[in-house]
Design an enzyme around this catalytic site. Structure first.
Site, PDB file in Angstrom:
ATOM      1  N   ASP A  38      58.098  34.360  96.986  1.00  0.00           N
ATOM      2  CA  ASP A  38      59.519  34.716  97.051  1.00  0.00           C
ATOM      3  C   ASP A  38      59.767  35.940  96.193  1.00  0.00           C
ATOM      4  OD1 ASP A  38      62.134  32.770  97.977  1.00  0.00           O
ATOM      5  OD2 ASP A  38      62.581  34.491  96.713  1.00  0.00           O
ATOM      6  N   VAL A  77      58.231  40.877 100.714  1.00  0.00           N
ATOM      7  CA  VAL A  77      57.696  41.017 102.075  1.00  0.00           C
ATOM      8  C   VAL A  77      57.903  42.419 102.628  1.00  0.00           C
ATOM      9  CG1 VAL A  77      57.935  38.564 102.630  1.00  0.00           C
ATOM     10  CG2 VAL A  77      59.832  40.125 103.150  1.00  0.00           C
ATOM     11  N   ASN A 103      59.251  32.897 106.689  1.00  0.00           N
ATOM     12  CA  ASN A 103      60.610  32.369 106.558  1.00  0.00           C
ATOM     13  C   ASN A 103      61.550  33.299 105.804  1.00  0.00           C
ATOM     14  OD1 ASN A 103      62.629  29.944 106.150  1.00  0.00           O
ATOM     15  ND2 ASN A 103      62.191  30.730 104.101  1.00  0.00           N
ATOM     16  N   SER A 152      66.311  32.747 114.580  1.00  0.00           N
ATOM     17  CA  SER A 152      67.681  32.246 114.495  1.00  0.00           C
ATOM     18  C   SER A 152      68.214  32.091 115.905  1.00  0.00           C
ATOM     19  CB  SER A 152      68.538  33.261 113.721  1.00  0.00           C
ATOM     20  OG  SER A 152      69.916  33.003 113.859  1.00  0.00           O
ATOM     21  N   TYR A 169      71.109  41.999 111.647  1.00  0.00           N
ATOM     22  CA  TYR A 169      70.592  40.628 111.580  1.00  0.00           C
ATOM     23  C   TYR A 169      70.182  40.166 112.972  1.00  0.00           C
ATOM     24  CZ  TYR A 169      70.272  35.659 110.486  1.00  0.00           C
ATOM     25  OH  TYR A 169      69.824  34.362 110.340  1.00  0.00           O
ATOM     26  N   LYS A 173      66.331  39.468 114.240  1.00  0.00           N
ATOM     27  CA  LYS A 173      65.939  38.139 114.713  1.00  0.00           C
ATOM     28  C   LYS A 173      65.482  38.182 116.174  1.00  0.00           C
ATOM     29  CE  LYS A 173      66.614  35.723 110.953  1.00  0.00           C
ATOM     30  NZ  LYS A 173      65.481  35.118 110.222  1.00  0.00           N
ATOM     31  N   VAL A 202      72.442  26.477 109.212  1.00  0.00           N
ATOM     32  CA  VAL A 202      71.748  25.523 108.352  1.00  0.00           C
ATOM     33  C   VAL A 202      72.391  25.577 106.970  1.00  0.00           C
ATOM     34  CG1 VAL A 202      69.526  24.787 107.414  1.00  0.00           C
ATOM     35  CG2 VAL A 202      69.621  25.939 109.641  1.00  0.00           C
ATOM     36  N   THR A 204      72.228  26.101 103.798  1.00  0.00           N
ATOM     37  CA  THR A 204      71.407  26.722 102.751  1.00  0.00           C
ATOM     38  C   THR A 204      72.284  27.722 101.996  1.00  0.00           C
ATOM     39  OG1 THR A 204      70.698  28.629 104.068  1.00  0.00           O
ATOM     40  CG2 THR A 204      69.396  26.584 104.279  1.00  0.00           C
TER      41      THR A 204
END
Length: 272
Positions: A38, A77, A103, A152, A169, A173, A202, A204
């Site tokens: 991460d 990443v 992820n 997604s 985004y 995706k 989700v 999160t």
């Protein structure tokens, strides 16, 4: 009692919290050793707080509580050298790599051009870097493997606002689907399977924060025909464990002949 992933090693990016943490804990519970990566730092265009070193430490504790081993490393990443160094730390400890869960992701939905660049860099280029970093080891082992790319519902439908970050985004995706389909073909001869998962909302920190809630409210308020953001099944949001359960199945031998698939885990959102 042996778990379905005993002896396997899984690389998981964005593992400090949210879905990434859930993937790490679930695969560990199934017997896998985990390489958890991460960034654990803020990206300027992202309006909500990103994960911290303390979050990553909490993931380590939860994985160790399952009885599995974990190597955790900070890595970006967006930077293949940084990601490769984090992966190398895990390979030095475990000696192999069987599973990849790409992820790591951000959602700077309200942002302007900076948000576009950052979300493409993390959510698309970051996935490319993750797969490319993993391929040499997985191919050289000659024992196959499984790669899961977390996309997604916005990777299969044109969901979003006119903000550059939101458009980026959805574009990123969608791009993940292209990566998945190409890699599924390129790696099939090595018995390495590649699939993507497409969740709706989700619960999160990426979604459940003041900034994203305000963006969703504005998206509805400013549209002449506001999108229906609800799921078909009577559940407002999914839980991280719901996505982790799908990942655990896809990387297991139960799904040994499943590759090149876009799997919605979305309570019927896309079908509706």
């Amino acid at each position: 009692m042996a778990g379905p992933l005993d002896g396997k090693v899984a690389l998981i990016t964005g593992a400090a919290r949210g879905q990434g943490r859930a993937h790490a804990v679930r695969l560990a519970a199934d017997g896998a050793s985990v390489i958890a990566v991460d960034l654990c730092a803020q990206i300027a265009s992202v309006p909500y707080p990103l994960a911290t070193p303390d979050d990553l430490a909490a993931t380590v504790k939860l994985v160790e509580d399952t009885g599995s081993r974990i190597v955790a490393a900070r890595g970006d990443v967006r930077d293949r050298a940084s990601l490769s160094a984090a992966l190398r730390a895990g390979l030095d400890e475990f000696g192999r790599l069987d599973i990849v869960v790409a992820n790591a992701g951000i959602a700077p939905m309200q942002s302007s051009d900076d948000g576009w660049r950052d979300v493409i860099d993390v959510n698309l280029t970051g996935v490319f870097h993750t797969v490319e970093a993993a391929i040499p080891t997985m191919v050289s082992q000659g024992s196959g493997g499984s790669i899961v790319l977390i996309s997604s519902a916005a990777g299969l439908a044109g969901i979003g606002s006119a903000d550059a970050g939101s458009i980026g985004y959805a574009a990123a995706k969608h791009g993940v689907v292209g990566l998945m389909r190409v890699y599924a073909n390129l790696l099939a001869r090595h018995s390495i399977r590649v699939n993507s998962i497409h969740p709706s909302g989700v619960d999160t920190p990426m979604i459940n924060n003041e900034f994203t809630r305000q963006w969703l409210a504005r998206l509805v308020a400013e549209s002449d025909s506001p999108p229906d953001m609800g799921n078909a099944l009577p559940v407002q949001v999914l839980q991280s464990d719901d996505i982790a359960n799908a990942v655990a199945w896809l990387v297991s031998d139960q799904a040994r002949y499943i590759t090149g698939v876009t799997l919605p885990v979305d309570a019927g959102y896309l079908n509706k």
